[in-house]
Design a protein around this motif. Structure first.
Motif, PDB file in Angstrom:
ATOM      1  N   GLU A 198       0.999  -1.256  -0.183  1.00 54.48           N
ATOM      2  CA  GLU A 198      -0.045   0.121   0.103  1.00 54.48           C
ATOM      3  C   GLU A 198       0.759   1.106   0.170  1.00 54.48           C
ATOM      4  N   LYS A 199       1.761   1.293   0.736  1.00 55.05           N
ATOM      5  CA  LYS A 199       2.924   2.361   0.878  1.00 55.05           C
ATOM      6  C   LYS A 199       3.388   2.538  -0.722  1.00 55.05           C
ATOM      7  N   LEU A 200       4.035   1.607  -1.301  1.00 54.59           N
ATOM      8  CA  LEU A 200       4.522   1.716  -2.560  1.00 54.59           C
ATOM      9  C   LEU A 200       3.705   2.283  -3.473  1.00 54.59           C
ATOM     10  N   GLU A 201       2.375   1.816  -3.375  1.00 54.82           N
ATOM     11  CA  GLU A 201       1.163   2.431  -4.302  1.00 54.82           C
ATOM     12  C   GLU A 201       1.189   3.900  -4.013  1.00 54.82           C
ATOM     13  N   GLN A 202       1.069   4.312  -2.556  1.00 51.28           N
ATOM     14  CA  GLN A 202       1.103   5.898  -2.356  1.00 51.28           C
ATOM     15  C   GLN A 202       2.466   6.578  -2.827  1.00 51.28           C
ATOM     16  N   ILE A 203       3.306   6.081  -2.680  1.00 44.83           N
ATOM     17  CA  ILE A 203       4.658   6.708  -3.287  1.00 44.83           C
ATOM     18  C   ILE A 203       4.586   6.819  -4.714  1.00 44.83           C
ATOM     19  N   THR A 204       4.327   6.029  -5.469  1.00 44.81           N
ATOM     20  CA  THR A 204       4.087   6.252  -6.926  1.00 44.81           C
ATOM     21  C   THR A 204       3.107   7.170  -7.331  1.00 44.81           C
ATOM     22  N   GLU A 205       1.981   7.584  -6.543  1.00 43.73           N
ATOM     23  CA  GLU A 205       1.286   8.400  -6.897  1.00 43.73           C
ATOM     24  C   GLU A 205       1.704   9.741  -6.246  1.00 43.73           C
ATOM     25  N   THR A 206       2.067   9.819  -5.118  1.00 44.78           N
ATOM     26  CA  THR A 206       2.488  11.212  -4.634  1.00 44.78           C
ATOM     27  C   THR A 206       3.868  11.502  -4.184  1.00 44.78           C
ATOM     28  N   GLY A 207       4.902  10.635  -4.153  1.00 44.04           N
ATOM     29  CA  GLY A 207       5.933  10.590  -3.828  1.00 44.04           C
ATOM     30  C   GLY A 207       7.072  11.396  -4.977  1.00 44.04           C
ATOM     31  N   THR A 208       8.082  11.831  -4.553  1.00 43.00           N
ATOM     32  CA  THR A 208       9.247  12.414  -5.558  1.00 43.00           C
ATOM     33  C   THR A 208      10.393  11.411  -5.567  1.00 43.00           C
ATOM     34  N   PRO A 209      10.725  10.890  -6.689  1.00 43.20           N
ATOM     35  CA  PRO A 209      11.814  10.105  -6.847  1.00 43.20           C
ATOM     36  C   PRO A 209      13.267  10.735  -6.272  1.00 43.20           C
ATOM     37  N   VAL A 210      14.118  10.027  -5.901  1.00 46.06           N
ATOM     38  CA  VAL A 210      15.314  10.423  -5.442  1.00 46.06           C
ATOM     39  C   VAL A 210      16.099  10.615  -6.484  1.00 46.06           C
ATOM     40  N   ARG A 211      16.052  10.040  -7.700  1.00 45.54           N
ATOM     41  CA  ARG A 211      16.796   9.796  -8.777  1.00 45.54           C
ATOM     42  C   ARG A 211      16.018   9.385  -9.921  1.00 45.54           C
ATOM     43  N   LYS A 212      16.306   9.449 -11.201  1.00 47.05           N
ATOM     44  CA  LYS A 212      16.079   8.812 -12.419  1.00 47.05           C
ATOM     45  C   LYS A 212      17.108   8.298 -13.079  1.00 47.05           C
ATOM     46  N   VAL A 213      16.898   7.177 -13.603  1.00 43.56           N
ATOM     47  CA  VAL A 213      18.017   6.634 -14.398  1.00 43.56           C
ATOM     48  C   VAL A 213      17.515   6.222 -15.895  1.00 43.56           C
ATOM     49  N   GLU A 214      17.951   6.274 -16.887  1.00 44.96           N
ATOM     50  CA  GLU A 214      17.722   6.009 -18.450  1.00 44.96           C
ATOM     51  C   GLU A 214      17.782   4.493 -18.440  1.00 44.96           C
ATOM     52  N   THR A 215      16.828   3.795 -18.872  1.00 43.98           N
ATOM     53  CA  THR A 215      16.900   2.346 -19.110  1.00 43.98           C
ATOM     54  C   THR A 215      16.742   2.122 -20.642  1.00 43.98           C
ATOM     55  N   PRO A 216      18.064   1.375 -21.067  1.00 41.50           N
ATOM     56  CA  PRO A 216      18.069   0.973 -22.550  1.00 41.50           C
ATOM     57  C   PRO A 216      16.742  -0.237 -22.530  1.00 41.50           C
ATOM     58  N   VAL A 217      16.243  -0.228 -23.803  1.00 43.23           N
ATOM     59  CA  VAL A 217      15.188  -1.274 -24.072  1.00 43.23           C
ATOM     60  C   VAL A 217      15.525  -1.982 -25.370  1.00 43.23           C
ATOM     61  N   PHE A 218      15.733  -3.303 -25.313  1.00 41.82           N
ATOM     62  CA  PHE A 218      16.257  -4.006 -26.606  1.00 41.82           C
ATOM     63  C   PHE A 218      15.098  -4.800 -27.235  1.00 41.82           C
ATOM     64  N   ASP A 219      15.026  -4.849 -28.335  1.00 45.44           N
ATOM     65  CA  ASP A 219      14.051  -5.820 -29.077  1.00 45.44           C
ATOM     66  C   ASP A 219      14.920  -7.119 -29.626  1.00 45.44           C
ATOM     67  N   PHE A 220      14.554  -8.239 -28.550  1.00 43.28           N
ATOM     68  CA  PHE A 220      15.276  -9.451 -29.015  1.00 43.28           C
ATOM     69  C   PHE A 220      15.120  -9.901 -30.266  1.00 43.28           C
ATOM     70  N   GLY A 221      13.904  -9.895 -30.922  1.00 44.04           N
ATOM     71  CA  GLY A 221      13.469  -9.971 -32.213  1.00 44.04           C
ATOM     72  C   GLY A 221      14.148  -9.443 -33.221  1.00 44.04           C
ATOM     73  N   ARG A 222      14.617  -8.322 -33.064  1.00 38.86           N
ATOM     74  CA  ARG A 222      15.360  -7.463 -34.086  1.00 38.86           C
ATOM     75  C   ARG A 222      17.120  -7.417 -33.938  1.00 38.86           C
ATOM     76  N   ALA A 223      17.201  -8.312 -32.797  1.00 40.64           N
ATOM     77  CA  ALA A 223      18.763  -8.233 -32.522  1.00 40.64           C
ATOM     78  C   ALA A 223      19.683  -8.783 -33.655  1.00 40.64           C
ATOM     79  N   LYS A 224      20.769  -8.596 -33.982  1.00 38.44           N
ATOM     80  CA  LYS A 224      21.613  -9.228 -35.264  1.00 38.44           C
ATOM     81  C   LYS A 224      22.477 -10.093 -34.386  1.00 38.44           C
ATOM     82  N   SER A 225      22.673 -11.163 -35.154  1.00 45.33           N
ATOM     83  CA  SER A 225      23.600 -12.238 -34.381  1.00 45.33           C
ATOM     84  C   SER A 225      25.146 -11.559 -34.602  1.00 45.33           C
TER      85      SER A 225
END
Length: 82
Positions: free
Chosen positions: A55-82
């Protein structure tokens, strides 16, 4: 004396600890929470969050302020070249 709680996955002993917990919401947003109180299995590492913590985690995502943000790379396995 209280009997130690058992892990529902492997039967190991659950101990009070903190974890890094990750969640995706219904809109596809990704959240990382650090220092989250949990019961952690000393054998397999599985962890359990209490209803109050969830419940607290849900509250944090709705009203909290992140302590930091990070960029997350996203890969498409189906498009990956060998």
């Amino acid at each position: 004396m209280n009997k130690p709680k058992q892990c529902p996955i492997c039967g190991g002993t659950l101990i009070d600890d903190t974890v890094t917990h990750e969640e995706h919401d219904a809109k596809g947003k990704f959240y990382v929470f650090v220092h989250v109180p949990a019961l952690v299995c000393d054998a397999c590492g599985e962890y359990i969050l209490s209803d109050e913590v969830v419940e607290k985690l849900e509250q944090i995502t709705e009203t909290g302020t992140p302590v930091r943000k990070v960029e997350t790379p996203v890969f498409d396995f189906g498009r990956a070249k060998s």
